[in-house]
Design a protein around this motif. Structure first.
Motif, PDB file in Angstrom:
ATOM      1  N   ALA A   1       0.381   2.740   6.085  1.00 48.70           N
ATOM      2  CA  ALA A   1      -0.152   4.099   6.472  1.00 48.70           C
ATOM      3  C   ALA A   1      -0.586   4.421   7.716  1.00 48.70           C
TER       4      ALA A   1
ATOM      5  N   TYR B   1       0.752  -1.282  -0.016  1.00 50.14           N
ATOM      6  CA  TYR B   1       0.034   0.061  -0.027  1.00 50.14           C
ATOM      7  C   TYR B   1       0.709   1.157   0.017  1.00 50.14           C
TER       8      TYR B   1
ATOM      9  N   ARG C   1       1.016   3.892  -2.885  1.00 49.33           N
ATOM     10  CA  ARG C   1       0.454   5.259  -2.483  1.00 49.33           C
ATOM     11  C   ARG C   1       1.308   6.309  -2.978  1.00 49.33           C
TER      12      ARG C   1
END
Length: 523
Positions: free
Chosen positions: A522, A474, A478
């Motif tokens: 995150a 991720y 991202r």
């Protein structure tokens, strides 16, 4: 104009030297010292002299302050006994040992000035210890002990230097006066530091502007040091106490934006000042060598014997302090017997730095009654101690640490502890979300719940192997998406479709989001 050219040239060399050291995995203090040595021998290179006041009042306070802010107060407290044994006991032992040895070599000199010189070469340098210990990757406890020592030992050495210098200048120094001097210096420094932390902490609480917070943070070490000096207390102790107190309470004193900006700001300050400091040390070689006077056999003898005394004296103190104190359980504090490798590494991590040179340059020009003494020899010997300890000990410390077989920090234990606390934090966050009642739309509630659960899962994913975890995937993707968004805003600004202010706001939001991507998750 000439001064500006010299300053730009000086900073350029310091920055390039540090950049090269990082690029090739070298220790920047050593590379910069050699760079300074080389530049000092270049004909026509500006003669940049080191003034003690610049170091002690201008460079040392901010570097000590940021080191103290970054030091864990609980870890410092847990290791207070070994820290004080090194920062106070070892400094006094080394100073007296060197002073007596120099007095035996040069019996015509008063013992007081010899003790003053002992105080000059006694304290390992805060900047060198931090730069080398972290770069080498020593176990966390060893780093804490070395950093704690380097934060406090300058105060011990400078107080002893002040007392010994006063005696060398003819002042009648009694034992009672020495005790009062120490109490005023240490006790006053603690009081000033604590009061400064209280006042500055209140000021931080009253502002949420990151720029004001950073300006206040930069002012703090100078303000605390100035007040301490005005009342005759130790500015070093005051700065360290203020830094420890404020650093421990930083999460409740500043906003998130202020803390983020403060970290970046102080990283820049440390980068520039550390580069300047070690380059300055090397640049003093030319003037120091030119000031030396024969006989050269005396120069070689004093230099060699002092070096040997400094190196061996640390071993002589550290090993008994590590083991003999455990014969008295009251002083051992219930600590287990340390492996042999720990005192070996601590003994070999005694690099000296710019404070030693600044202290040497502050030695009096003449003694009581106008008597002369080989001041240039003392300054040269101090520079030699700095060079040898930095180069020899700094370059060999990684090998010594490896051969010492010290048990490394267990990263799995850190992850487990962090994940367990993250679970507690997740429950607290979900309870706060539940307390919101029905005021939130279902989509918003689910988004918030998923965010905190993803953070909890990311904490456990760190226990995995080398394969890419979902959170790492991720974070990687991202970041690529964020860069694509930046490119769109960049083109829109260049095409005149948006104003510069719109681009700045968009970049700020994207930069903050990217800064939250840590270890592939995150946050």
């Amino acid at each position: 104009m000439e001064a500006l050219v010299e300053a730009v040239l000086f900073l350029t060399v310091a920055i390039l030297g540090t950049a090269l050291a990082r690029r090739f995995g070298l220790l920047s203090p050593i590379l910069l010292v050699f760079a300074g040595l080389g530049l000092s021998l270049v004909p026509g290179f500006p003669d940049i002299r080191l003034h003690p006041e610049v170091v002690l009042a201008g460079i040392l306070p901010p570097l000590l302050y940021v080191a103290a802010v970054e030091t864990s107060v609980p870890a410092f407290r847990r290791n207070l006994r070994p820290i004080l044994l090194l920062a106070v006991g070892l400094v006094l032992f080394t100073a007296v040992l060197v002073g007596v040895v120099v007095h035996l070599l040069l019996p015509e000199l008063p013992l007081a000035i010899c003790l003053a010189f002992g105080a000059v070469v006694a304290p390992p340098d805060a900047i060198a210890a931090t730069a080398v210990a972290r770069r080498v990757g020593l176990p966390r406890r060893v780093v804490t002990i070395l950093e704690g020592e380097s934060l406090v030992n300058d105060a011990t050495a400078l107080v002893l230097l002040r007392v010994a210098t006063a005696a060398a200048l003819g002042a009648a120094v009694q034992v009672g006066e020495v005790v009062v001097e120490v109490v005023v210096a240490a006790g006053g420094g603690i009081l000033v530091g604590a009061a400064g932390a209280l006042v500055i902490g209140l000021a931080h609480r009253r502002t949420s502007d990151p720029v004001l917070d950073n300006a206040l943070s930069l002012l703090t070490p100078f303000l605390v040091a100035l007040v301490a000096e005005l009342i005759g207390a130790s500015s070093v102790v005051a700065v360290v106490v203020a830094g420890l107190a404020l650093g421990h309470r930083l999460p409740v004193l500043m906003s998130a934006a202020s803390r983020l900006q403060m970290t970046a700001f102080w990283n820049l300050v440390k980068f520039l000042l550390e580069g300047v400091v070690f380059l300055l040390v090397g640049l003093q070689l030319r003037d120091v060598v030119q000031a030396l006077e024969p006989p050269w056999t005396r120069v070689a003898l004093v230099t060699g014997v002092v070096l040997l005394t400094v190196l061996v004296g640390r071993f002589v103190w550290v090993f008994p302090a590590a083991y003999l104190v455990r014969l008295a359980p009251r002083f051992a504090g219930g600590e287990p017997r340390p492996p042999v490798g720990l005192p070996v590494v601590v003994s070999w991590a005694g690099m000296r730095g710019v404070v030693t040179l600044a202290a040497a340059l502050s030695l009096p020009l003449t003694l009581a009654g106008g008597a002369t003494y080989p001041r240039e020899l003392f300054i040269w010997t101090a520079l030699a101690v700095i060079m040898v300890t930095l180069v020899v000990q700094g370059t060999t410390l990684p090998a010594v640490a490896r051969r010492s077989n010290l048990p490394p920090d267990d990263p799995a234990a850190d992850v487990l502890a962090g994940a367990a606390v993250q679970q507690e934090a997740t429950r607290a966050a979900e309870q706060r979300l539940a307390a919101a009642g029905d005021e939130l739309p279902p989509a918003v509630r689910e988004r918030l719940r998923q965010s905190v659960r993803n953070r909890a899962l990311g904490a456990w994913e760190l226990l995995g192997g080398d394969e890419e975890t979902p959170s790492q995937a991720y974070a990687r993707l991202r970041r690529e998406m964020i860069e694509a968004e930046r490119e769109v805003f960049r083109r829109a600004r260049d095409d005149g479709r948006i104003a510069e202010e719109v681009l700045v706001r968009a970049y700020r939001d994207l930069d903050l989001e990217e800064s939250l991507l840590r270890h592939g998750s995150a946050e």
